[in-house]
Structure formats: structure tokens, C-alpha cells
Design an enzyme around this catalytic site. Structure first.
Site: not given
Length: 145
Positions: A8-9
């Protein structure tokens, strides 16, 4: 170039995008549109930071949650000055104590210390000193959905 960091990054290097992608807009507008599109199409809010280096973009993203912050070129020292040293990558509790003993609690405090004093008393690397001064330069954006 997209550099995934985790599920998620990631970081998006926008260094040459001004020549190829946006001719009638800015990097900040481009990032804001990406965030808005992800929210619109996936229903996921995104935090983003736009800065001259990946470390600064990460700090901007963390400070922006939720939302977006741009650290303009030349604004690095101002953005970093009041930020707590715990946010600087590689600064653990022992190094924080050593820097605290020298009177440094923020990036701005550490940036004012002579490099020889930092090396002798804290083993702070040149890279960390440059980071605390905001002098590591590459135009990168970081986002977290």
C-alpha cells in the site's frame, strides 16, 4: 517511474515528467489528480507528498495524512526545521539521546550542529546530515492509499 515499497505504499519519480506528461499543469496538480482518481474509481483515500527527494516525500506524506503536501524546491529547510528527529530515517533511541545531549530535538536543531561534532558524538552519517538539511535532491512523490 513507479517504485513500490509495500502493498500500500510506493514512490513515483516525476523527474522527467514535465517534458512528457504535463504541459499545461504542474506536478502538484498531476499528483492531486491521481489521488482524486483513486478515490473516485476505487473509493480509497490517498495521502501524498511531493518533494525533491524520497525521504522528504515520505515526511510530507506523513504530515499530510489525510491529504497532500508539496515541499517546493528551496522550502526543504523550512519544512524540516520544526520536525522531530524521530521522523528522520536511521535515528534510533540511542542516537536521539546523543543528539538531545547536544541540544538537538528537531531537524533544524541537528542541521545547525557542526558536522565534526555530530560525527564525534553521535556517529551521524553525512547522508543523515544532508537529510536534516533537506539537501538530498530528486523530485519524487510518495503516496499511501
Amino acid at each position: 517511474m513507479l517504485v513500490p515499497i509495500s502493498i500500500d505504499e510506493g514512490f513515483l519519480d516525476l523527474t522527467t515528467m514535465d517534458r512528457h506528461v504535463w504541459r499545461h499543469t504542474t506536478a502538484a496538480d498531476y499528483v492531486k489528480e491521481i489521488c482524486a482518481r483513486i478515490l473516485r474509481e476505487a473509493g480509497i483515500p490517498v495521502s501524498a507528498g511531493l518533494a525533491s527527494s524520497s525521504r522528504l516525500a515520505k515526511l510530507a506524506t506523513d504530515a499530510a495524512k489525510p491529504g497532500f503536501i508539496e515541499i517546493p524546491p528551496g522550502g526543504e529547510k523550512e519544512f524540516l526545521a520544526g520536525r522531530d528527529l524521530r521522523e528522520l530515517s536511521g535515528i534510533g533511541k540511542n542516537r536521539q539521546r546523543s543528539l538531545g545531549a547536544l541540544g538537538a530535538r528537531t531537524f533544524g536543531d541537528a542541521a545547525k550542529l557542526p558536522s565534526t561534532l555530530l560525527r564525534q558524538n553521535t556517529r551521524t552519517s553525512k547522508m543523515q546530515r544532508c537529510s536534516s538539511n533537506g539537501t538530498r535532491m530528486r523530485k519524487i512523490v510518495r503516496w499511501i492509499p
